[in-house]
Design an enzyme around this catalytic site. Structure first.
Site, PDB file in Angstrom:
ATOM      1  N   LYS A   1      48.257  45.221  33.746  1.00  0.00           N
ATOM      2  CA  LYS A   1      47.651  46.552  33.756  1.00  0.00           C
ATOM      3  C   LYS A   1      48.723  47.513  33.230  1.00  0.00           C
ATOM      4  O   LYS A   1      49.131  48.465  33.915  1.00  0.00           O
ATOM      5  CB  LYS A   1      47.181  46.887  35.189  1.00  0.00           C
ATOM      6  CG  LYS A   1      46.381  48.176  35.305  1.00  0.00           C
ATOM      7  CD  LYS A   1      45.015  48.115  34.659  1.00  0.00           C
ATOM      8  CE  LYS A   1      44.331  49.465  34.694  1.00  0.00           C
ATOM      9  NZ  LYS A   1      43.092  49.517  33.874  1.00  0.00           N
TER      10      LYS A   1
ATOM     11  N   TYR B   1      51.806  40.988  47.431  1.00  0.00           N
ATOM     12  CA  TYR B   1      51.739  40.139  48.618  1.00  0.00           C
ATOM     13  C   TYR B   1      53.050  40.106  49.390  1.00  0.00           C
ATOM     14  O   TYR B   1      53.059  39.824  50.582  1.00  0.00           O
ATOM     15  CB  TYR B   1      51.391  38.702  48.218  1.00  0.00           C
ATOM     16  CG  TYR B   1      49.939  38.425  47.973  1.00  0.00           C
ATOM     17  CD1 TYR B   1      49.290  38.946  46.865  1.00  0.00           C
ATOM     18  CD2 TYR B   1      49.218  37.614  48.846  1.00  0.00           C
ATOM     19  CE1 TYR B   1      47.959  38.656  46.617  1.00  0.00           C
ATOM     20  CE2 TYR B   1      47.888  37.326  48.612  1.00  0.00           C
ATOM     21  CZ  TYR B   1      47.266  37.850  47.506  1.00  0.00           C
ATOM     22  OH  TYR B   1      45.941  37.552  47.269  1.00  0.00           O
TER      23      TYR B   1
ATOM     24  N   ASP C   1      44.734  36.215  42.086  1.00  0.00           N
ATOM     25  CA  ASP C   1      43.860  35.905  43.217  1.00  0.00           C
ATOM     26  C   ASP C   1      42.418  36.277  42.863  1.00  0.00           C
ATOM     27  O   ASP C   1      41.487  35.487  43.052  1.00  0.00           O
ATOM     28  CB  ASP C   1      44.316  36.686  44.452  1.00  0.00           C
ATOM     29  CG  ASP C   1      43.414  36.442  45.644  1.00  0.00           C
ATOM     30  OD1 ASP C   1      43.099  35.265  45.899  1.00  0.00           O
ATOM     31  OD2 ASP C   1      43.011  37.413  46.310  1.00  0.00           O
TER      32      ASP C   1
ATOM     33  N   ASP D   1      41.252  44.652  33.742  1.00  0.00           N
ATOM     34  CA  ASP D   1      39.822  45.008  33.805  1.00  0.00           C
ATOM     35  C   ASP D   1      39.062  44.387  32.635  1.00  0.00           C
ATOM     36  O   ASP D   1      37.954  43.881  32.795  1.00  0.00           O
ATOM     37  CB  ASP D   1      39.624  46.534  33.879  1.00  0.00           C
ATOM     38  CG  ASP D   1      40.462  47.312  32.886  1.00  0.00           C
ATOM     39  OD1 ASP D   1      41.338  46.721  32.217  1.00  0.00           O
ATOM     40  OD2 ASP D   1      40.241  48.537  32.764  1.00  0.00           O
TER      41      ASP D   1
ATOM     42  N   ASP E   1      39.065  33.479  41.471  1.00  0.00           N
ATOM     43  CA  ASP E   1      37.751  33.308  42.116  1.00  0.00           C
ATOM     44  C   ASP E   1      36.631  33.565  41.103  1.00  0.00           C
ATOM     45  O   ASP E   1      35.608  32.874  41.085  1.00  0.00           O
ATOM     46  CB  ASP E   1      37.568  34.270  43.297  1.00  0.00           C
ATOM     47  CG  ASP E   1      38.040  33.661  44.619  1.00  0.00           C
ATOM     48  OD1 ASP E   1      38.951  32.804  44.586  1.00  0.00           O
ATOM     49  OD2 ASP E   1      37.513  34.045  45.680  1.00  0.00           O
TER      50      ASP E   1
END
Ligand code: IPM
Ligand code: MG
Length: 369
Positions: A191, A136, A248, A224, A252
């Protein structure tokens, strides 16, 4: 004591749900609200997504309450200012590096979750999202033209940035464990099989665990796999620590477990919170965003906004009893049948606000002396 709160209604349903939080706060304490512009609303009125007086107003306040930012439409000109820049800049200038997103499905709403109750039972997790670094805020840009035009965003993290947010997650894992009578558990999401920033992230979390938090059980979960486990075995998680972009997305996904994104609240903090002590300069906002599809209809759920006000009471001002009272009132209101449109019901913003206020008026945490 009168608290000064900077109120940033923003865009979409933001201005519709903000009064609900203000009414609820005024039931449990003395507040002075000062309104400032942000997002597309600020762009329209002032030509900037984050006008300077909004920043100074936030700095002069005890805490910041934000509705939502964004119109759902991205400008076609890549150089045009975007509403979301206002929120990202505000997080950055206020140094809000730790974003807490609690997910605890209400018992009365098990049926509203897209997952069968057997999966949702026992879900009580906290996403700790790094909020001022990573993709970001990295170097970005465009070059070239036509088919050769290229764009880049870069992801960077320093050891210090990882340490400070990881400490928040470790400490909260300890506190939650003590409150719930179980061993502290932290899942750090990365990751590391593909990204250098993730390998550094994992090294730093591993070192902190060994040196400062040997009592906390840490597992490193690839992002993942974490996305899969959140729907196949969400109850196995307690505190989920992750970097900005992964946080982020996963927050959700985790929010959907609660039955609706409309119920989720968040706290963005510039420091580690301590029970009963304020963290000055923090920002509180619902996770759901501006929901342009239902804006202007008066039907948006104010519950995520009201629960964000509860987090403001707890973390922003150190008022635990008042925060408990507001959260209890939301739970009781839903328990006796409050159902907003996102939960398949017919209660609109005003009806939902009244239901919470009425539940609050019968609660022990009202108006402390
Ligand atoms: C969130 C939102 C923001 C983010 C957007 C509006 C920039 O999705 O708070 O989760 O990506 O951080
Ligand atoms: Mg988001």
């Amino acid at each position: 004591m009168t608290y000064r709160i900077a109120v940033l209604p923003g865009d979409g349903i933001g201005p519709e749900i903000m009064p609900a939080a203000q009414r609820v706060l005024s039931e449990v304490g003395d507040f002075e609200f000062h309104e400032y512009a942000i997002g597309a609303a600020a762009l329209r009125a002032r030509g900037l997504p984050l006008p300077p007086d909004t920043v100074s107003g936030c700095r002069e306040s005890d805490a910041v309450l934000l509705g939502a930012v964004g119109t759902g439409v991205q400008p076609t000109d890549p150089a045009a200012p975007r509403a979301e820049q206002g929120l990202l800049e505000l997080r950055s200038v206020l140094g809000l590096f730790a974003n807490l997103r609690p997910v605890r499905p209400l018992p009365a709403l098990r049926a509203a979750s897209p997952l069968r109750s057997a999966y949702v039972d026992g879900v009580d997790l906290l996403v700790v999202r790094e909020l001022t670094g990573g993709l970001y805020f990295g170097d970005r840009g465009r070059s070239g033209a036509g088919a050769r035009q290229r764009a880049h965003d870069t992801c960077q993290y320093t050891v210090a940035e990882i340490e400070r947010v990881a400490r928040v997650a470790f400490e909260l894992a300890r506190r939650r464990a003590a409150a719930r009578g179980r061993p502290p558990l932290l899942a750090s999401v990365d990751k590391a099989n593909a990204l250098e920033t993730s390998r550094l992230w994992r090294e730093v979390v591993t070192r902190l665990a060994a040196h400062e938090y040997p009592d906390v059980t840490v597992e490193h979960v690839l992002v993942d796999t974490a996305a899969m486990l959140l729907v196949t075995a969400p109850a196995r998680f307690d505190v989920l620590l992750t970097e900005n972009m992964f946080g982020d997305i996963l927050s959700d996904e985790a929010a959907a477990l609660a039955g609706s994104l409309g119920l989720l609240s968040s706290a963005s903090l510039p420091a580690l919170p301590h029970p009963g002590r304020p963290v000055p300069g923090s920002l509180f906002e619902p996770v759901h965003g501006s929901a342009p599809d239902i804006a202007g209809k008066g039907i948006a759920s104010p519950l995520g906004m009201i629960l964000s006000a509860a987090l403001l009471l707890r973390h922003g001002l150190g008022l635990e009893a008042e925060a408990d009272a507001v959260e209890g009132a939301v739970e009781r209101a839903v328990g006796v049948g409050l159902r907003t449109h996102d939960l398949g019901g017919t209660d609109d913003t005003e009806a939902a606000t009244r239901a919470v206020l009425s539940a609050l008026s019968s609660s022990p945490g009202r108006r402390p002396e």
